[in-house]
Design a protein around this motif. Sequence first.
Motif, PDB file in Angstrom:
ATOM      1  N   GLU A 566       0.787  -1.224   0.000  1.00  0.00           N
ATOM      2  CA  GLU A 566       0.000   0.000   0.000  1.00  0.00           C
ATOM      3  C   GLU A 566       0.821   1.276   0.000  1.00  0.00           C
ATOM      4  OE1 GLU A 566      -3.293  -0.148  -0.998  1.00  0.00           O
ATOM      5  OE2 GLU A 566      -3.908   0.842   0.833  1.00  0.00           O
ATOM      6  N   GLU A 573      -7.766   4.427   8.304  1.00  0.00           N
ATOM      7  CA  GLU A 573      -9.047   4.179   7.643  1.00  0.00           C
ATOM      8  C   GLU A 573      -8.836   3.643   6.222  1.00  0.00           C
ATOM      9  OE1 GLU A 573     -11.451   7.673   7.558  1.00  0.00           O
ATOM     10  OE2 GLU A 573     -13.283   6.573   7.086  1.00  0.00           O
ATOM     11  N   GLN A 574      -7.915   4.247   5.479  1.00  0.00           N
ATOM     12  CA  GLN A 574      -7.638   3.793   4.114  1.00  0.00           C
ATOM     13  C   GLN A 574      -7.076   2.368   4.113  1.00  0.00           C
ATOM     14  OE1 GLN A 574      -5.120   7.183   3.115  1.00  0.00           O
ATOM     15  NE2 GLN A 574      -6.436   7.652   1.380  1.00  0.00           N
ATOM     16  N   LYS A 577      -9.836  -0.141   4.922  1.00  0.00           N
ATOM     17  CA  LYS A 577     -10.733  -0.254   3.760  1.00  0.00           C
ATOM     18  C   LYS A 577     -10.087  -1.177   2.720  1.00  0.00           C
ATOM     19  CE  LYS A 577     -13.096   2.664   0.272  1.00  0.00           C
ATOM     20  NZ  LYS A 577     -12.500   2.505  -1.051  1.00  0.00           N
ATOM     21  N   ALA A 578      -8.798  -0.957   2.479  1.00  0.00           N
ATOM     22  CA  ALA A 578      -8.094  -1.777   1.487  1.00  0.00           C
ATOM     23  C   ALA A 578      -8.048  -3.233   1.935  1.00  0.00           C
ATOM     24  CB  ALA A 578      -6.692  -1.241   1.262  1.00  0.00           C
ATOM     25  N   GLU A 580     -10.116  -4.870   3.682  1.00  0.00           N
ATOM     26  CA  GLU A 580     -11.416  -5.505   3.467  1.00  0.00           C
ATOM     27  C   GLU A 580     -11.627  -5.796   1.978  1.00  0.00           C
ATOM     28  OE1 GLU A 580     -15.078  -3.189   3.897  1.00  0.00           O
ATOM     29  OE2 GLU A 580     -15.908  -4.896   4.985  1.00  0.00           O
ATOM     30  N   GLU A 581     -11.399  -4.780   1.144  1.00  0.00           N
ATOM     31  CA  GLU A 581     -11.629  -4.947  -0.298  1.00  0.00           C
ATOM     32  C   GLU A 581     -10.755  -6.056  -0.879  1.00  0.00           C
ATOM     33  OE1 GLU A 581     -11.102  -1.245  -2.345  1.00  0.00           O
ATOM     34  OE2 GLU A 581     -12.704  -0.258  -1.224  1.00  0.00           O
ATOM     35  N   LEU A 610     -15.768  -3.090  11.294  1.00  0.00           N
ATOM     36  CA  LEU A 610     -16.147  -3.778  10.053  1.00  0.00           C
ATOM     37  C   LEU A 610     -16.364  -5.272  10.276  1.00  0.00           C
ATOM     38  CD1 LEU A 610     -13.713  -2.142   7.463  1.00  0.00           C
ATOM     39  CD2 LEU A 610     -16.178  -1.816   7.615  1.00  0.00           C
TER      40      LEU A 610
END
Lengths: 671, 336
Positions: A566, A573-574, A577-578, A580-581, A610
Motif C-alpha cells: 500500500e 481508515e484507508q 478499507k483496502a 477488506e476490499e 467492520l
Amino acid sequence: MKNNDKEVKRDRPWLMRTYSGHSSAKASNELYRTNLAKGQTGLSVAFDLPTQTGYDADHPLARGEVGKVGVPIGHIGDMETLFDQIPLDKMNTSMTINATAAWLLSLYIAAAERQGVSPDQLQGTTQNDIVKEYLSRGTYIFPPAPSVRLTTDIISYTVHQIPKWNPTNVCSYHLQEAGATPTQELAYALSTAIAVLDAIRETGQVDASAFANMVGRTSFFVNAGIRFIEECCKMRAFVRMWDRIAKDRYGVEDPKLRRFRYGIQVNSLGLTEPQPENNVQRIVLEMLAVTLSKNARARAIQLPAWNEALGLPRPWDQQWALRMQQVLALETDLLEYGDILDGSPIIEAKVQELVQGAEKEMRRVREEGGMVQAVETGYVKRQLVTSHTARMRTIESGDLNIIGVNCFTETAESPLTSGTDSGIMKVDAAAELEQIERLKAFRAGRNDADVEAALDNLKDTARGGENIMESSIRCAHAGVTTGEWSNVLRNIFGEYRAPTGIDISAQSMGRSDTVELLRERTRRTGEDLGRPLKILVGKPGLDGHSNGAEQIAVKARDVGFEVVYEGIRLTPEQIVKAAEEEGVHLIGLSVLSGSHLELVDDALKRLAKLGLSELPVIVGGIVPVEDEQNLKAQGVAAVYTPKDSDMNLIMADLVNIIREHNGLKRFEDAA
Amino acid sequence: MIAVRALPNPGTLAESVSARDRSAVARALNLLDDKRPDARRYAARLLATLPADRLYRTGHLIGLTGPPGAGKSSLTAALVQVWRGRGLSVGILAVDPSSPISGGALLGDRLRMLSGELDDKVFIRSLACRGEFGGLSAEVWPMSLVMLAAFDIVLVETVGVGQKEIDVSKLTDTTCFVAQPASGDSIQFLKAGIMEVPHVLVVNKEDIGLAAKKTLSELRSTLKQPSDDDDWRVPALSASAAQGTGIEALANSLEAHRSWLERQGLLGSSRQRFQAEWVIKRLLEEFGRFGIECLGGKTVLMEKLMDTQGSAFDQYDLLQEQFLSDCAGETASLAR
C-alpha cells in the motif's frame, strides 16, 4: 598549541550540531539553548512530519505525528518561539526541510525580520533536495516538475538576497539508507546536483557570475557508514568529481567555488538495537571517515545518539554525541596536520575505482534522460532496491558481520537501558493536543482579510512563473499556516504518489532450502484455507521511510505470498478499507515515526467496526519494549523491531500466525 | 472444520451484494476465490442467486488492457474520477502477474488508483493471475459478475500485448486497449492480425507530444473501418492520465460502445455466452473431457446453456447431478 615544542596552527573545527527538535517550539527552544551552552556551534532543526508534509496539527493525517520526530511549526508564532533568545544574525541554522522548504525558509526570514535581522545577515542551510524524497525519505508533496521549480526558486532567491545561505543540500545520505553502494551514492548525488543546476540555468533567473556563486553555494549532505576506509575514499572521490563538474560543465574558474562542501550525519540505520552501546564505537569510527582527510573534511557534523534504534534520545544522549565531536576536534591532534592521506597509493587506487564506477553510472543516468527522468521511470529506485536486497542477503547469510546482531550475540545485562525510562525519551502525549489548541488560538487571533489577500497573492504567483519566495514571506507575516500554504500549492501543482520500485526489480531470493521450505508452507496453508495467502503491507501516518516495509513485501512475495503493497502516507481508515476490499489474511503495519500506539489503536478499532477483528495484525518499526507489550495487549499478533533481522524467521512466523487465526495447527519446527 | 463453518450463506450473501453492501462484496469475492469443494458449491449457488436483471441488462463490464508501462492504472484512476463525477459507482479488478517460481505476487496497482480521498463508491480488488500465463485465471469472470451486481461500472485491468493477453475481451462488454506511445508493438500485432481488434483504442501520455501523435496516426491507419453503418466503428483516441486530458472523451467512447451493443441487442446475449463458457470450463475442470462428452459434448451443451432463460448457473447444478447419475457409474466401471 604545542607540538614538538613548536607553535602549530590548528585548523578551525567543523560546525558541531545535533539534529533535534520535539514536542513543541517552546520545548525545542529550551533544548537548543541548553545544547548551545554545552558548546554546540550550530543548530540543526528536526521538524515533525506534519510540518514536513504540509499539514496543520489538526489534520486527520497528522494524528499521532505532531511533535514526534521533530518540532511542529505551524505558523510565524511557532517560528518566533523556536528562536526566542537566539540571535539569528549570529546563528548558523540547518533545516531538514524539503517539500515545504520555501515555506519554512519564509517563516525563518519573517521571524528574523521581527528580531530586527535582515535576510542578508542570515547563515544556514535548507536541505531542499526533493529528488531523494521520491527515492527514500518520502516527505514529498508535489510531482517532480513543480517540486524542482520550488527548489530553483529558493536557490535563485537566496543567491541574491541571502548570500551566505546554502539553499540546497544535495543528499546522498538517504541514498545510502535506501541501499546505495558508495558508487551509486556518488553517481546519484552528483546527478541530482547537475539536474538542479541545469534547471536553474534554464530558468534564466541568474546571470553567469551569479551562477558561479550558485555552484559555490551548492552543498551536500552525506552519510558515512562503518566501512570507514572506503567511506573516506568516497569523500575524496566526491571532492575530485565535483571539482571537475564545476569546471568542465559549468565553467567555474575560481577553485574556491568548486569546493565540495558537505555536512554529515553518520549512518543511523546501521545502528543496532541489540547491544546498543556498540553504536558508540560505530559512530566514532564513522566520524573518522569524514574528518581524517583534510582535503575532504566535513564542514558540519551531526552525530546520532547511541540509542536511536531504541527510540528518541534524551538530552544526555545528545550531549554524549556532541562530546564525541569535541574530543576529536579539541583534544586530539587531528587538526594540526595537513592531509594525511595524500600520496597513499592504496587510497588513491580506491578513489580511482570509485570515480570510474560512479562516472559509468552517471552515464547510465544520462541515458535515462537525466536524474529527474531516471527517478520518474523508476530506474534509480530499482537499482537501490536491488543493492539493498543484496545487502540484506549478506546479513542473512552471515557473510556480513554485525556484532551483537548476527554474531557474538551473548551479552550481560546493560545498565544503560535498565533505568526507569528504559534509556529513551518519551514525548508527552499531551503535546499534540496542546499544539492543536495553540494553533486554534493563533487562527482566531489573526486578521482574516490579510490572510485571504496573502493566499490569493500566493495562488497568482504559483500559477504564473514568478519566484514563490516573496509571496510566501508575505504569507508568513500575514499569519498563514503551514497547512494553508501547502494546500494552495497542492491544488495548483497536484499531489504525487511514487512508484514503489519493488514491482519490477525484486528478483527472487534464490532457492535456499529455507526459502523452499517457506514456499511449501505458504502454499500448503493457502490450500488449507482455499486460496493463496494474501497479505497487505501498509504504512499508516506520515512517516515516509519505506525501506523496511518494502523489504518485507519483497520477501513475502519471494516465499509465495500475494502481497498488496500500500505504500506510504495512508490513514488507518484507508488501510482498513483496502484490507477488506482485498480480502487479505493478514495486515502488516510499518511505523518508524514513534506514532505506533495511536495509529495501531485506530486501525484495530476500525477493523472491529467492520467485523474484521479476527484478521491478524502485525507491526514493524522502532518500537520500545514496553510499547510492544502494550500493542500485544491491544490485540496485535506480533511486533518486529530492528533486532529481528532474520527475514526467514519473520516469514515463518507470519504463516503460523495466519494458521493459528484460522484454527489450523502451527508448523512447529523452526524454518 | 472452522474454516468451512465460516463460509457465508450464499442466499443472504447474494441479497447483501445486490443491496450494494461493500463488506458483502468483499466476502463474496473471497468465496469465489476459494478452491475447497464446499466453497465451490456455495459459490455456484451465490452466482445463481444474483439478480438476473443486473447480470444481463444493466451495468457496464469494461476490460482495460495494454503493455506494461502504458499507464493503465493512472488511466483507470482518471476514468474513476470522471465516472464518480457522473454519479456512477465503480468496481475494479486489477490483475497482476505472479512469479512462476514462488507463486507470490506484488500487487502494487492500488497505489496509483487511490485519489487520496476515501470513497465508498469505489472498490478495488487486486488479483494475481497465478501462473495461467498470459491468460486470466478462472476466478476473474465470476468475480466481475459479483461486482456487476453491486456497482454501475466494473473495470477489469490486465497486463497484456498480443492475442493471448486480450483474453479479457472474452469476458467483458467493451475492451479498451491502451497503447504505449513510441512503441510499435501493438501496431505490429494489430497489423499481423495476431491481436483481436479491441472496441476502443487509446494512446496514453499524449503530453509527451510528437511520439504520441505518431503512434495515434499509425494506429488509425491500421484500423479497417466497416462499410456497414450498423457495425461498430473502433475509435482511436489520445489522452493523458497525468494531465487529465482526453479522459471525458474516453469515458464517452466506452459508453457509446455499450449503447451500440444494447441497440444491436447484443449485450444480454454476449453476457449469456460468457456465462455458458464459464459453466463448461467449470464442468471440464471437475469431470474432465469425458464428463463433457458424456453430457452431450461441448456444442450441444453450449446451445443448451444459451437457450436457457435466466441463470445458467442453475443449469450447472442440474448438469452436475445429471453427470453423477448418468455417467459417474460409467466412470467407475471404466476405472475398474
